[in-house]
Write a protein that holds these residues in place. Structure first.
Motif, short mmCIF file in Angstrom:
data_model
loop_
_atom_site.label_atom_id
_atom_site.label_comp_id
_atom_site.label_asym_id
_atom_site.label_seq_id
_atom_site.Cartn_x
_atom_site.Cartn_y
_atom_site.Cartn_z
N GLU A 17 0.90 -1.26 -0.04
CA GLU A 17 -0.06 0.08 -0.12
C GLU A 17 0.85 1.32 -0.02
O GLU A 17 0.52 2.16 -0.85
CB GLU A 17 -0.87 0.11 1.33
N THR A 22 -2.91 -1.03 -4.98
CA THR A 22 -4.16 -1.18 -4.23
C THR A 22 -4.55 -2.62 -3.77
O THR A 22 -3.94 -3.73 -4.35
CB THR A 22 -5.32 -0.62 -5.07
N ASP A 31 -7.93 -2.50 2.51
CA ASP A 31 -6.78 -2.03 2.87
C ASP A 31 -5.99 -3.15 3.65
O ASP A 31 -6.63 -4.31 3.77
CB ASP A 31 -6.92 -0.95 3.86
N SER A 32 -4.83 -3.04 3.83
CA SER A 32 -4.05 -4.13 4.62
C SER A 32 -4.56 -4.51 6.03
O SER A 32 -4.64 -5.86 6.29
CB SER A 32 -2.58 -3.83 4.75
#
Length: 70
Positions: A17, A22, A31-32
């Motif tokens: 990221e 993405t 998201d992570s």
């Protein structure tokens, strides 16, 4: 998935990221932190990573659940 494995996955994805890559989960932008958490919660499911490249550069990583019959 244990905490150590989840933490390593989070660090790996967070690094991606930070490079502008993405992260997607089941077709939705993510998201992570969310991906690592969801894969930990649903560790009985299998997920496949798809790496999406554009002109030789990694643009996104997609996590898609797969059935055990695939």
């Amino acid at each position: 998935m244990n905490y150590e494995h989840m933490h390593r996955l989070y660090l790996e994805l967070a690094s991606l990221e930070n490079q502008g890559i993405t992260i997607w989960l089941e077709g939705c932008p993510s998201d992570s932190e969310h991906v690592a958490s969801q894969l930990n919660i649903h560790d009985e499911n299998l997920y496949m990573r798809d790496y999406i490249f554009d002109e030789g550069r990694l643009k996104s990583v997609h996590f898609n659940k797969i059935s055990k019959n695939d």
